[in-house]
Design a protein around this motif. Sequence first.
Motif, short mmCIF file in Angstrom:
data_model
loop_
_atom_site.label_atom_id
_atom_site.label_comp_id
_atom_site.label_asym_id
_atom_site.label_seq_id
_atom_site.Cartn_x
_atom_site.Cartn_y
_atom_site.Cartn_z
N LEU A 49 0.83 -1.21 0.00
CA LEU A 49 0.00 0.00 0.00
C LEU A 49 0.86 1.26 0.00
N TYR A 50 2.02 1.15 0.66
CA TYR A 50 2.90 2.32 0.75
C TYR A 50 4.31 1.84 1.07
N ARG A 51 5.29 2.39 0.36
CA ARG A 51 6.70 2.13 0.68
C ARG A 51 7.46 3.43 0.60
N LYS A 52 8.22 3.71 1.66
CA LYS A 52 9.08 4.89 1.66
C LYS A 52 10.49 4.45 2.05
N GLN A 53 11.45 4.87 1.25
CA GLN A 53 12.85 4.66 1.56
C GLN A 53 13.57 6.00 1.51
N LYS A 54 14.24 6.30 2.60
CA LYS A 54 14.98 7.55 2.69
C LYS A 54 16.43 7.22 3.02
N VAL A 55 17.35 7.70 2.22
CA VAL A 55 18.77 7.45 2.41
C VAL A 55 19.46 8.80 2.59
N TYR A 56 20.24 8.93 3.64
CA TYR A 56 20.93 10.19 3.90
C TYR A 56 22.16 9.94 4.77
N TYR A 57 23.00 10.96 4.90
CA TYR A 57 24.21 10.88 5.72
C TYR A 57 23.99 11.68 7.00
N ASP A 58 24.32 11.05 8.10
CA ASP A 58 24.15 11.69 9.40
C ASP A 58 25.53 12.02 9.98
N LEU A 59 25.74 13.29 10.25
CA LEU A 59 27.02 13.74 10.79
C LEU A 59 26.87 13.97 12.29
N ASN A 60 27.69 13.24 13.05
CA ASN A 60 27.64 13.34 14.51
C ASN A 60 29.05 13.57 15.01
N GLN A 61 29.24 14.60 15.89
CA GLN A 61 30.60 14.94 16.30
C GLN A 61 31.25 13.84 17.13
N HIS A 62 30.45 12.93 17.69
CA HIS A 62 31.01 11.83 18.47
C HIS A 62 31.29 10.59 17.60
N GLU A 63 30.38 10.31 16.64
CA GLU A 63 30.52 9.10 15.81
C GLU A 63 31.05 9.40 14.43
N GLY A 64 31.07 10.66 14.04
CA GLY A 64 31.48 10.98 12.69
C GLY A 64 30.32 10.82 11.73
N LEU A 65 30.64 10.40 10.51
CA LEU A 65 29.65 10.32 9.44
C LEU A 65 29.13 8.89 9.32
N ASN A 66 27.81 8.73 9.23
CA ASN A 66 27.18 7.44 9.02
C ASN A 66 26.18 7.54 7.88
N LEU A 67 26.02 6.44 7.17
CA LEU A 67 25.02 6.33 6.13
C LEU A 67 23.75 5.73 6.73
N TYR A 156 12.04 0.70 10.14
CA TYR A 156 13.34 0.48 10.76
C TYR A 156 14.38 1.36 10.10
N LYS A 157 15.55 1.45 10.76
CA LYS A 157 16.69 2.17 10.21
C LYS A 157 17.90 1.24 10.19
N ILE A 158 18.74 1.41 9.19
CA ILE A 158 20.05 0.75 9.15
C ILE A 158 21.10 1.85 9.18
N LYS A 159 21.94 1.80 10.20
CA LYS A 159 23.03 2.78 10.35
C LYS A 159 24.32 2.10 9.92
N SER A 160 24.95 2.64 8.90
CA SER A 160 26.11 1.98 8.30
C SER A 160 27.35 2.88 8.34
N PRO A 161 28.48 2.33 8.77
CA PRO A 161 29.74 3.08 8.70
C PRO A 161 30.38 2.98 7.31
N PHE A 162 29.79 2.14 6.43
CA PHE A 162 30.34 1.94 5.09
C PHE A 162 29.68 2.96 4.16
N LEU A 163 30.35 4.09 3.98
CA LEU A 163 29.72 5.28 3.42
C LEU A 163 29.41 5.17 1.94
N GLY A 164 30.03 4.24 1.26
CA GLY A 164 29.77 4.11 -0.18
C GLY A 164 28.77 3.03 -0.52
N SER A 165 28.09 2.49 0.49
CA SER A 165 27.27 1.29 0.27
C SER A 165 25.77 1.58 0.21
#
Length: 683
Positions: A49-67, A156-165
Amino acid sequence: MRQITLILSALFLCGFQIHSQNYKFGKVSKEEVLQKEHPIHKDANAAVLYRKQKVYYDLNQHEGLNLITEIHERIKIYNKEGFDWATKEIRRYTGVSDEEDLVQLKGYTYNIIDGELEEEKLRNDEIFEEVTSRYNENTKFTMPAVTEGSVIEITYKIKSPFLGSIGRTPLQYLIPMDNLELEVMIPEFFTFRRYFNLKSLLNFDLQEKKENFSYNFTSTSRSGNRVVTTQASHNSIKYMLSVYGVNRENIPPLKKEPHVENLHTYAAFIDWELMFTKFPNSMVENYSETWEGVARSIYNDLGIADELNKDNYYDEELDQVIAGLSDPRMKAEAIFEFVKQKVKWNDYLGFYPDNGTKKAFEEGSGNTGDINLLLISMLRYAKLKAHPVLLSTPSNGVPLYPTRDGFNYVIAGLELDGDLVLMDATDPKAAIGELPKRARNWQGRLLKEKEKSSWIDLMPNYFSENAIKMNYKFDGSGVEGWNWKSYSKLLAKKFRQDHSGAEQNNDIENRLSSISNIEISDYEIENKDKLGAEILEKFNFQLASASENIGDKVYLKPMLFDAILENPYKEEERYYPVYFDYPEVKTYSINIMIPNDYNIVSLPESTVVNLGEDDGQFKFIVNGAGNVIRLSSIITIKKTAFLPSEYDFLKKFYANIIKKHSEAIVLEKTLEDANSERAESGR
């Protein structure tokens, strides 16, 4: 004017109903649960009925950059056949020192009970973790309280340190998708190339725009000795975002058709390839690969080369296996059977060894990488030239650009008698040169230790044959005789797989169930357990009624129970290519003895029908002399893939086969015998 007003009002109302639907998580409506069938695709078992996928980069001063990848799906289950869509499997990549995290998983099932909308929450004890390989873990769950009519919703969310994936973003499923929203937000530091699946029948408009973005954070500093003062400073990082989006309604499901290798191959999707990065005050770093670079990195970086050079844990046992053998093929066959008996496949795929070849050998279990790299190592130990062949299974699709993810399987390629013989020791029913269907996916990448890698054809270049011989006597009504069938190459392998269980006479009675009054006796089979050998089946048969009398004529269809009577290609048009598993020949040789007091009135006309220029042939020849009729039918399929534009030719080709296999021999009693019978009946 009134009619125009009514039309505009209807369109406005329709548009209002569509856009007024609330897709916020948890806002499932009673109307969605009460819906009995899909409004457009009436035969759908389920629908998104509905599907939403959002992909973005999250910058955090403690963890750095995550996909970050966010998923929200709402799925309608119409009937029991759609229950599979209530089971989910979320794959996560785990590296050597880091891994992807699944966070904020929530799920609810909605049903109407006693006229009220009720929800059932997915509990933590219904969620299971599974390690599928050294580099992959799956989270699996089945939504609770699912019944016909349920609506399920997960996020759900998937937090990935593999920035090109970013990988693949799906745009189409096997079921209808009513509403799709895709948003991919990429900072200016990353440059991706985008690939649409050119095999898909659907075209999508990928919207693109630029946005300014700023990340604000606070940093603190301390100063002073006896009296420490803390000073906070507010900082901001500004950069450009490339925002890509797809918004689409009423996406049709993939159409199921016979002889499609893997339907997902034709699904609409976008693949995202990281080309290069350029961070502030840094050099450009390229990530685009060539297939040679991918192959070489797999061979050297993932431990394949090291695994192939280990032999001190199996050498004593293997020496006994190949003792006294000097012929290379006999050595290869002995080693192949030894590996299959020693190490069983655990159903996990992979081109790298999960457990390591030594551990797999000692414990007797491993994935495709463990087993086939062990096979290659042993073949090399025996002084045979063997190499890894990387490939992608049909379920993994055909890669659109050079990437390690383009491969998920490895087999052995053995140089033997001037040919490259392919081997897969994960398949207990395979002989050398016979690959399971999961490994026959067009092309593989041959890796040689000191030479460049190269593409090789994985499809068989030889014919597999099913030969049928039948001799029988016709007594004027019924028939009695014997039937002999042989299966060679991959058809023999398929027979072994299809009849590996406990069956009486390999289920011959059910295989001939289209003939209701047949009696089978003296069934025999040879070489069923001798891998690589031709299988022979023999049995006697008797049919009390095999003909039809119309007036003074007798009609006998000579192919009996071995005729091809149904066209596998019934649809008026074809959307996807038609695939055959391998080149195939089916031959029939039938001898019929008729009573001396019968004459042949007519025989089916002999014919030869060609498929394309040289893609196949159907040959049908019938001769009769005296009281013996001989029939020969040969069906040859040379090509394994036919385009949709060639579908009509293939359909007509099989229509010709069915027509000839359905035609009857016409007989009549000799005049003297017929008059004698009439005289007898008149007394």
